[in-house]
Write an enzyme that holds these catalytic residues in place. Structure first.
Site, PDB file in Angstrom:
ATOM      1  N   GLN A   1     -61.095  -2.850  24.785  1.00 53.57           N
ATOM      2  CA  GLN A   1     -62.483  -2.607  24.410  1.00 53.57           C
ATOM      3  C   GLN A   1     -63.355  -2.993  25.603  1.00 53.57           C
ATOM      4  O   GLN A   1     -63.223  -4.092  26.152  1.00 53.57           O
ATOM      5  CB  GLN A   1     -62.851  -3.447  23.187  1.00 53.57           C
TER       6      GLN A   1
ATOM      7  N   ARG B   1     -61.683  -0.828   9.829  1.00 58.29           N
ATOM      8  CA  ARG B   1     -61.478  -0.524  11.247  1.00 58.29           C
ATOM      9  C   ARG B   1     -60.104  -0.961  11.775  1.00 58.29           C
ATOM     10  O   ARG B   1     -59.356  -1.630  11.095  1.00 58.29           O
ATOM     11  CB  ARG B   1     -62.584  -1.165  12.084  1.00 58.29           C
ATOM     12  N   ASP B   2     -59.853  -0.543  13.011  1.00 63.70           N
ATOM     13  CA  ASP B   2     -58.671  -0.940  13.778  1.00 63.70           C
ATOM     14  C   ASP B   2     -57.375  -0.356  13.200  1.00 63.70           C
ATOM     15  O   ASP B   2     -56.438  -1.095  12.855  1.00 63.70           O
ATOM     16  CB  ASP B   2     -58.573  -2.483  13.898  1.00 63.70           C
TER      17      ASP B   2
ATOM     18  N   ASN C   1     -63.255  -6.881  25.400  1.00 59.90           N
ATOM     19  CA  ASN C   1     -62.638  -7.617  24.291  1.00 59.90           C
ATOM     20  C   ASN C   1     -61.258  -7.055  24.020  1.00 59.90           C
ATOM     21  O   ASN C   1     -60.491  -6.909  24.995  1.00 59.90           O
ATOM     22  CB  ASN C   1     -63.556  -7.803  23.077  1.00 59.90           C
ATOM     23  N   ASP C   2     -60.884  -6.757  22.791  1.00 55.77           N
ATOM     24  CA  ASP C   2     -59.495  -6.513  22.407  1.00 55.77           C
ATOM     25  C   ASP C   2     -58.651  -5.670  23.375  1.00 55.77           C
ATOM     26  O   ASP C   2     -59.052  -4.559  23.740  1.00 55.77           O
ATOM     27  CB  ASP C   2     -59.456  -5.750  21.079  1.00 55.77           C
TER      28      ASP C   2
ATOM     29  N   TRP D   1     -68.007  -5.928  30.257  1.00 52.56           N
ATOM     30  CA  TRP D   1     -67.487  -6.690  29.113  1.00 52.56           C
ATOM     31  C   TRP D   1     -66.097  -6.227  28.719  1.00 52.56           C
ATOM     32  O   TRP D   1     -65.800  -5.031  28.747  1.00 52.56           O
ATOM     33  CB  TRP D   1     -68.434  -6.489  27.939  1.00 52.56           C
TER      34      TRP D   1
ATOM     35  N   TRP E   1     -71.285  -7.522  24.726  1.00 55.17           N
ATOM     36  CA  TRP E   1     -70.654  -6.551  23.821  1.00 55.17           C
ATOM     37  C   TRP E   1     -71.683  -5.509  23.397  1.00 55.17           C
ATOM     38  O   TRP E   1     -72.773  -5.857  22.950  1.00 55.17           O
ATOM     39  CB  TRP E   1     -70.093  -7.279  22.593  1.00 55.17           C
TER      40      TRP E   1
ATOM     41  N   GLU F   1     -59.130  -8.137  11.042  1.00 53.93           N
ATOM     42  CA  GLU F   1     -59.268  -7.157  12.120  1.00 53.93           C
ATOM     43  C   GLU F   1     -57.917  -6.973  12.822  1.00 53.93           C
ATOM     44  O   GLU F   1     -57.041  -7.837  12.754  1.00 53.93           O
ATOM     45  CB  GLU F   1     -60.303  -7.642  13.138  1.00 53.93           C
TER      46      GLU F   1
HETATM   47  C1  FRU Z   1     -62.189  -7.426  17.184  1.00 57.03           C
HETATM   48  C2  FRU Z   1     -63.153  -6.286  16.934  1.00 57.03           C
HETATM   49  C3  FRU Z   1     -62.492  -5.154  16.202  1.00 57.03           C
HETATM   50  C4  FRU Z   1     -63.326  -3.982  16.612  1.00 57.03           C
HETATM   51  C5  FRU Z   1     -63.674  -4.312  18.036  1.00 57.03           C
HETATM   52  C6  FRU Z   1     -65.024  -3.848  18.451  1.00 57.03           C
HETATM   53  O1  FRU Z   1     -62.582  -8.229  18.237  1.00 57.03           O
HETATM   54  O2  FRU Z   1     -64.290  -6.746  16.241  1.00 57.03           O
HETATM   55  O3  FRU Z   1     -62.426  -5.321  14.798  1.00 57.03           O
HETATM   56  O4  FRU Z   1     -62.610  -2.784  16.516  1.00 57.03           O
HETATM   57  O5  FRU Z   1     -63.596  -5.717  18.152  1.00 57.03           O
HETATM   58  O6  FRU Z   1     -65.215  -4.048  19.818  1.00 57.03           O
END
Ligand code: FRU
Length: 483
Positions: free
Chosen positions: A36, A144-145, A19-20, A17, A44, A205
């Protein structure tokens, strides 16, 4: 034979998987980009930081996972998104350490790790983690982030958040040593009641704050990705000013009007270019995704520009190096225009300029010969709107459809389209200002055609070029040597 939907000239790990995109940095003579990742499967869970490196921002190498949760640690349930800064020669990573199941009781806090490895493979977590915890006195939906940057002789940190019943929020901190942080208050709180174009959801985010326009007067652009308790929506750019304590937005725009773009992150390179990557998620049934063994892909590097006071966007110049062959084109008439025989493919870049004319004009990609599958990009000059239509992109009922529109006011300017088709990922760039990302899953192996259409079947095309694209992981003869 099934149709292969795995992109070739976009970044994604070998499996699992994604993501970001996160933490882009030029380090030890190479560019590094993290993301990610869940290496365990195409879903996820328990995020890690996956890792790519490149000498030229175009051809990349897979590197091993750079950051993983520590059992029983403050990040036991995930190393969420963050950033990397250069702290006097030490690469310093900020990420969100997460403990507990997703829900109101989950703990989210900023953690630090450092690396002195020139390849950024090895990271040491700071024993004093976490360094920043949520402020008291707010009913928060998340924390977060972290986004960290140097501001003169101090460092600042912005953390994405949301206040229940109120709106998205960004909390601001200051530090001199990058370990002990002082809370300065909210830099901005959104109005969760705003509707329509001003809608900004309840949770922000992946914030990023960059100089923009007249930086002497604090001119800045703030990027945030809009989330609410159940859904991930889209990122926005707020143009405004930042005085060191608060951000005052003057105008807001979407960064991409396609349905599948989220969590952009930005690196400013040595030439001052704001280079931006985003996440394109899947738009097909979870079961198919599981069988594929991978999910999620990063968008091409985009340069964010000042387009007459708006945020503009162009594909990174160097992407031309991905072109492997210029495709010969013969125009063959079709119902409302012509088919570019020879220019078809599932990993191509197409450049089309069309002069102003009354009536809709555009391009179709991944068309089957009978038109049953097709993805359509249309410019409607009268309405000043660019539209992407994937309602007929696939005969597979598990693939999502939808028609999406974004603003594109061209006046007397010709339409200038640059379309990147990478199997299941399409990125459409128009006139340096409007961009759309969408995922499509054609089911037929012959859905490879490109067509141009316009009024009377005769669109006034002034330029048509098409290129086959090489793989981002396969630079012929130029693979960086690694340990
Ligand atoms: C955005 C998010 C962030 C978090 C991450 C977790 O897509 O939700 O806020 O840090 O993905 O994977």
């Amino acid at each position: 034979m099934g149709v292969d939907h795995r992109p070739r000239f976009h970044l994604l790990p070998r499996e699992g998987w994604t993501n970001d995109p996160i933490g882009p940095i030029f380090w030890g003579g190479r560019y590094h980009l993290f993301h990610q990742a869940n290496p365990e499967g195409a879903f996820w869970a328990r995020p890690h930081w996956g890792h790519f490196a490149s000498a030229d921002l175009v051809h990349w190498e897979h590197l091993p996972i750079a950051m993983s949760p520590t059992q029983d640690g403050v990040d036991a349930d995930g190393c969420y998104s963050g950033c990397i800064v250069d702290h006097d020669g030490v690469a310093t990573m900020y990420y969100t350490g997460v403990r507990g199941a997703v829900g109101p009781a989950q703990q989210q806090a900023t953690c630090v790790a450092t690396s002195t490895d020139p390849d950024l493979r090895v990271w040491a977590k700071y024993p004093g983690n976490p360094v920043t915890v949520p402020p008291v006195g707010y009913d928060l939906l998340g924390f977060r982030d972290p986004f960290v940057w140097r501001d003169g002789d101090r460092w600042r940190q912005l953390v994405g958040s949301g206040i229940a019943g109120r709106g998205g929020a960004l909390f601001l901190y200051a530090s001199t040593d990058l370990r002990s942080w002082t809370f300065l208050g909210p830099a901005l709180i959104g109005d969760g009641r705003a509707q329509g174009e001003d809608w900004t959801a309840l949770m922000w985010e992946c914030p990023a704050l960059l100089p923009f326009g007249a930086p002497d007067g604090g001119g800045s652009v703030l990027l945030v990705s809009l989330h609410d308790e159940t859904r991930t929506h889209y990122p926005v750019a707020m143009l405004g000013s930042f005085d060191g304590r608060e951000f005052v937005p003057h105008r807001m725009q979407r960064m991409d009007f396609g349905p599948d773009y989220y969590a952009p992150c930005v690196m400013v390179d040595a030439r001052g270019r704001r280079i931006c990557w985003g996440w394109a998620w899947e738009a097909r049934a979870a079961g198919t995704q599981g069988v594929a063994g991978w999910a999620g892909v990063l968008t091409l590097p985009r340069v964010l520009t000042d387009h007459g006071g708006r945020l503009g966007v162009e594909p990174l110049d160097e992407l031309r190096r991905l072109r492997s062959t210029r495709l010969p084109v013969t125009a063959e008439p079709c119902a409302d225009g012509w088919r570019a025989a020879g220019a078809g493919g599932d990993t191509i870049e197409v450049l089309v300029d069309i002069a102003p004319v009354d009536g809709p004009v555009g391009v179709r990609v991944r068309c089957s010969p009978d038109g049953a599958e097709r993805t359509e990009i249309t410019y409607d000059r009268a309405r000043a709107v660019l539209r992407v239509d994937r309602d007929h992109a696939s005969l597979d009922p598990g693939a999502l459809g939808g028609v999406y529109e974004g603003p594109l006011a061209l006046g007397a300017e010709p339409l200038r389209l640059r379309v990147f088709v990478d199997r299941s990922l399409v990125e459409v760039y128009a006139n340096g200002v409007t961009v759309a990302t969408l995922r499509i899953y054609p089911s037929r192996p012959d859905s490879l055609g490109v067509e141009v259409f316009g009024p009377g079947g005769d669109p006034p095309v002034t330029r048509f070029e098409a290129y086959r694209m090489g793989s981002v992981f396969d630079p012929p003869g130029a693979r960086p040597v690694t340990r």
